[in-house]
Enzyme design. Structure first.
Site, PDB file in Angstrom:
ATOM      1  N   SER A 242      -4.327 -23.230   6.014  1.00 34.81           N
ATOM      2  CA  SER A 242      -3.822 -23.787   7.269  1.00 34.81           C
ATOM      3  C   SER A 242      -3.986 -25.301   7.193  1.00 34.81           C
ATOM      4  CB  SER A 242      -4.640 -23.251   8.436  1.00 34.81           C
ATOM      5  OG  SER A 242      -5.958 -23.772   8.333  1.00 34.81           O
ATOM      6  N   LYS A 243      -3.508 -25.998   8.222  1.00 35.02           N
ATOM      7  CA  LYS A 243      -3.626 -27.458   8.242  1.00 35.02           C
ATOM      8  C   LYS A 243      -5.064 -27.905   8.006  1.00 35.02           C
ATOM      9  CE  LYS A 243       0.323 -29.527   9.840  1.00 35.02           C
ATOM     10  NZ  LYS A 243       1.219 -28.970  10.839  1.00 35.02           N
ATOM     11  N   ARG A 244      -5.975 -27.220   8.692  1.00 39.33           N
ATOM     12  CA  ARG A 244      -7.392 -27.571   8.607  1.00 39.33           C
ATOM     13  C   ARG A 244      -7.893 -27.488   7.155  1.00 39.33           C
ATOM     14  NH1 ARG A 244     -11.500 -23.817   8.964  1.00 39.33           N
ATOM     15  NH2 ARG A 244      -9.936 -22.238   9.433  1.00 39.33           N
ATOM     16  N   GLY A 246      -6.063 -28.038   4.529  1.00 40.67           N
ATOM     17  CA  GLY A 246      -5.385 -28.951   3.608  1.00 40.67           C
ATOM     18  C   GLY A 246      -3.920 -28.600   3.381  1.00 40.67           C
TER      19      GLY A 246
END
Ligand code: GLU
Length: 474
Positions: A242-244, A246
């Site tokens: 996910s974005k978190r 990377g």
């Protein structure tokens, strides 16, 4: 057909080049370079609603920044639609595909009945053996391929091994929609064939597509390229990226101050290894990479490792080269544009001279901006809190003496000369070296940490150094 390897990277231009796509491109590029072949680029822009020119530009920019340069002109999949149509019609002529006139309501009923039986939705083949003369007047049918009904389709995958798909699960899927547009499944096969692709290397989310695509290859009597489905990247906790974790566009990594070479090294090592080698140059990767050595387990993305590796690459890189990359990256780095605006030849020379000291303390180019800020600061320097603490008490008196000692030096202004003067002054006054060096650093840089203070003096030059110190004692 020649034996030359031809790979391709085939992104859908619906967003930035994300980190997983960059790794797929890297593996294609490395394999092509390793074998002396080519990597082509195909923009899969058939989805007109979601594809944008901005996304295509961002993908080309991301690949270029990474140095993953494709051979020849990028191919637009959308522009090849007439060819996709022609092949679909050819399949009908060959008796390998047929027009299907099932209505939306009929298709929905098929899906319903499959669902009721707990089966995956599939087309029941109702037009497969009908005479074309039964076609409803004026209706434009979709073209469906005749998929094999029994046995199995085996994908010989260089990463996944032998993967078997029972043919009863492959229904007669559509290759050309009734509106004349090719399906994605079909377009990929026709393009890969026409582009002479010998090796398909892509994410393992496309593995089930591979079985369907093989049906089209066989129907056309075309050679099936070698297939390698590489595992997706997961987060450090094993969850989907996910974005978190990377899952960002590569431009975000550029803005975080990673070097292309370090990012490529890190991405290559996600799922591939060469003995115990962790730090690799691009030349090493090209020499060592083989697609057959990629692991089939999911790879985990770990920012801490990437950052550490980036620091290693920065220290290993020759200073002139690092300076070049740094200057080119400035527009994208926080605080970078301000530095870029003031970068004349004199400052470039200073930066180059300071680089050996600066890069010892920086793991990213963003940290390098921070470390180099003192070179670009205007007098009187802003003094941060920790530096201000170093300038309190008797520090000012000590600094006054240091200023005089430095001012008294004659000859070339070098780190060695400055060091000799300061050591002599400290000894004579009974000060510890640190008691002189610390306020000196604070006065020269406005910070409590910097490269070695004598190097700082040398890089700033006589006039600027003395003026900065004087600013803090008056
Ligand atoms: N366009 C597809 C994607 O972005 C890749 C298709 C392929 O490599 O065959 O996932």
């Amino acid at each position: 057909m020649s034996d030359k390897v031809v790979t391709r990277f085939a992104p859908s231009p619906t967003g930035f080049l994300h980190i997983g796509g960059a790794r797929t491109a890297l593996f294609n590029w490395l394999y092509a370079r390793h074998t002396g072949g080519k990597m082509l680029l195909r923009i899969e822009d058939t989805d007109r609603e979601r594809s944008t020119d901005a996304a295509t530009a961002a993908i080309l920019d991301g690949l270029s920044w990474l140095g993953l340069i494709w051979d020849g002109e990028p191919v637009s999949q959308f522009e090849r639609a007439p060819r996709h149509r022609a092949v679909a019609e050819e399949l009908v002529r060959l008796g390998k595909a047929y027009y299907c006139y099932a209505t939306p309501a009929e298709l929905e009923a098929m899906r319903e009945s499959a669902r009721a039986k707990g089966l995956p939705p599939r087309y029941d083949g109702r037009w497969r053996d009908r005479n074309p003369s039964e076609a409803p007047v004026g209706a434009k049918g979709a073209i469906r391929i005749k998929a094999p009904a029994d046995g199995e389709t085996v994908v010989h995958d260089r990463v996944q091994g032998e993967v078997r798909f029972p043919n009863k699960d492959l229904d007669d899927f559509i290759v050309l929609r009734s509106d004349g547009n090719p399906t994605y499944m079909h377009a990929v096969v026709v393009d890969d064939h026409d582009m002479g692709i010998t090796h398909i290397i892509r994410g393992d989310d496309h593995l089930t597509n591979a079985a369907r695509q093989m049906v089209i290859y066989r129907a056309m009597g075309w050679d099936v390229p070698s297939m390698s489905h590489i595992p997706l990247i997961h987060g450090a906790d094993g969850a989907k990226l996910s974005k978190r974790h990377g899952a960002l566009g590569v431009e975000a990594y550029r803005a975080m101050g990673y070097l292309p070479e370090a990012l490529l090294n890190y991405l290559a090592r996600l799922g591939w290894s060469h003995g115990d080698d962790e730090v690799m140059s691009i030349a090493d990767m090209i020499a060592w990479f083989d697609i057959g050595d990629v692991n089939k387990g999911a790879a985990r993305f770990d920012f801490a490792k990437l950052e550490a590796l980036n620091g290693v690459h920065m220290r290993r890189m020759n200073d002139a080269e690092l300076l070049d990359i740094f200057i080119n990256t400035l527009p994208y780095l926080e605080g970078g544009p301000a530095i870029a605006a003031r970068l004349d030849d004199a400052r470039k020379a200073q930066l180059l001279a300071a680089l050996p000291g600066l890069k010892e303390r920086a793991k990213t180019l963003v940290e390098l901006v921070d470390g180099a800020a003192f070179l670009f600061a205007e007098r009187p320097l802003p003094i941060d809190e920790k530096a201000a603490a170093l300038l309190g008490g008797e520090a000012r008196e000590i600094l006054r003496g240091a200023h005089a000692a430095l001012k008294a030096t004659s000859g070339d202004w070098t780190a060695a000369a400055a060091e000799a003067a300061i050591r002599e002054y400290a000894l004579a006054g009974g000060h510890k070296l640190g008691a002189v060096a610390q306020p000196l650093r604070a006065a020269l840089t406005g910070k409590s940490t910097s490269p070695g203070v004598f190097d700082v003096l040398a890089v700033l030059g006589r006039e600027e150094s003395l003026a900065r110190v004087a600013d803090q004692i008056d």
